[in-house]
Design an enzyme around this catalytic site. Structure first.
Site, short mmCIF file in Angstrom:
data_model
loop_
_atom_site.label_atom_id
_atom_site.label_comp_id
_atom_site.label_asym_id
_atom_site.label_seq_id
_atom_site.Cartn_x
_atom_site.Cartn_y
_atom_site.Cartn_z
N HIS A 47 0.79 -1.24 0.00
CA HIS A 47 0.00 0.00 0.00
C HIS A 47 0.83 1.29 0.00
O HIS A 47 0.26 2.37 0.06
CB HIS A 47 -1.00 -0.01 1.16
N HIS A 48 2.16 1.19 -0.04
CA HIS A 48 2.97 2.41 -0.15
C HIS A 48 3.37 2.71 -1.59
O HIS A 48 4.02 3.72 -1.86
CB HIS A 48 4.25 2.31 0.69
N CYS A 49 2.98 1.81 -2.51
CA CYS A 49 3.38 2.02 -3.91
C CYS A 49 2.23 2.66 -4.69
O CYS A 49 1.07 2.21 -4.58
CB CYS A 49 3.76 0.68 -4.55
N ASN B 219 -0.35 5.28 1.77
CA ASN B 219 -0.25 6.47 0.91
C ASN B 219 -0.20 6.14 -0.58
O ASN B 219 -0.49 7.01 -1.40
CB ASN B 219 0.97 7.29 1.31
N GLN C 43 0.09 4.29 7.30
CA GLN C 43 -0.82 4.94 6.34
C GLN C 43 -0.59 4.38 4.94
O GLN C 43 0.54 4.22 4.50
CB GLN C 43 -0.52 6.45 6.37
#
Length: 356
Positions: free
Chosen positions: A142-144, A186, A184
């Site tokens: 979920h950070h990509c 992002n 988070q």
């Protein structure tokens, strides 16, 4: 016209909508030990589920690697080309020695496992719509976002799964992301910043990586947690906000990012949730989605301790024991778990009556 992809071919009938491949696991010369991540956790989850006789190899859906053409549904060509530089991959995966390896080794040993997990998430999206639920034992990067990786995330599998569904599956035009990893999310937030079709709920430790203020603007329901948050407060907040999110926006699919880095003692998460708390959290999300008849796709995301795999397996076994996971669509179509509980309770009442 959408390109042809092997990721959307029908799996063999009789399979559980649980997606995995031995290719998920990252092993090369012990370098993976330089990252706090347990790079073999995905295989361990499967082994625990086999030991408990829930699944067998021929009953799980074999994940396939996402091709360049699949990845280009979201990623820019420029970004994919950057991954041909070992130092870029070293930065994204936070394993510095990777920078000194020839890129063909990095592609095979690091990026192929991540591409296969990404393919698994895309496959699980369609399975969830077909079967009512699906679990990719990996994924949750979920950070990509479309043009930037980070935090061990090289491909935007959550964005990809949702875009694939929007483009290829009739009747799927709204999605809710429930991101309960300690960090988070992002990446998907940047990708869906101005997309009214996607509703994002994100609960995370407000003080840790990535602290992406720009991406936070995409979060419709933000649950910012303090250091050391424990079970009671955490579960109450998750229950309130998951119910609120699903009442506020009626999606055609829920993508659930089920990171286990909320566990007490996680070196990166900074929260203090017990193993039982993690199992209960997953139950809260599945109950909320299944009782509304909304398909749910779960990905396992972050979780950096040796005991993580056992907890993920325990959670899947718990969901199964509660009737929230079933193998065949007709059984799932019996309707919501609440209906199944009513049937079960009625049967119990009946049997107690007949005993009197």
């Amino acid at each position: 016209r959408p390109h042809r992809t092997e990721l959307y071919e029908e799996p063999p009938p009789g399979c559980w909508p649980i997606v995995y491949s031995p290719d998920y696991n990252i092993t090369f010369m012990g370098l993976e030990k330089l990252h706090p991540f347990d790079a073999g956790k995905w295989g361990k989850v499967i082994n625990f589920l086999k030991e408990e006789k829930l699944i067998a190899d021929d009953l799980i859906v074999q994940a396939r690697e996402a091709t360049d053409e699949d990845l280009l549904v979201v990623h820019t060509r420029r970004y994919l080309n950057k991954l041909k530089w070992s130092f870029v991959v070293a930065t994204i995966t936070e394993i510095p020695p990777v920078a000194f390896l020839p890129n063909f080794v990095v592609q095979r040993k690091v990026l192929k496992p991540l591409r296969t997990q990404t393919g698994g998430t895309i496959m699980a999206g369609k399975l969830a719509v077909d079967r009512g639920w699906a679990i990719n034992v990996g994924g949750g990067f979920h950070h990509c976002s479309s043009d930037k990786g980070g935090g061990f995330c090289a491909y935007a599998d959550i964005t990809l799964a949702i875009k694939f569904l929007f483009e290829r599956v009739p009747g799927v035009s709204r999605a809710t992301i429930i991101d309960l990893d300690a960090h988070q999310g992002n990446g998907h937030e940047r990708d869906f910043m101005d997309d009214p079709r996607v509703y994002i709920m994100d609960a995370y430790n407000r003080y840790i990586y990535p602290g992406d203020g720009f991406a936070k603007r995409a979060i419709k329901r933000k649950v910012e947690l303090e250091w050391g948050t424990e079970d009671t407060e955490y579960l109450q907040k998750i229950h309130t906000h998951v119910e609120g999110a699903l009442n506020e926006f009626q999606p055609d699919i829920v993508v659930y990012n089920a990171g286990t880095d909320i566990l007490d003692g996680d070196p990166l998460g900074g929260l203090a949730i017990s193993p039982q708390g993690v199992v209960k959290r997953d139950e809260v999300v599945f109950r909320a989605a299944r009782s509304r008849g909304i398909p749910v796709l779960m990905v396992t995301s972050g979780g950096y301790q040796k005991r993580t795999a056992r907890i993920i397996a325990d959670s899947i076994l718990n969901l199964h024991s509660l009737g929230l996971l079933c193998r065949d669509r007709p059984a799932c179509a019996l309707g919501s778990p609440s209906l199944q509980h009513m049937v079960r309770d009625a049967a119990k009442d009946f049997s107690s009556l007949s005993l009197q």
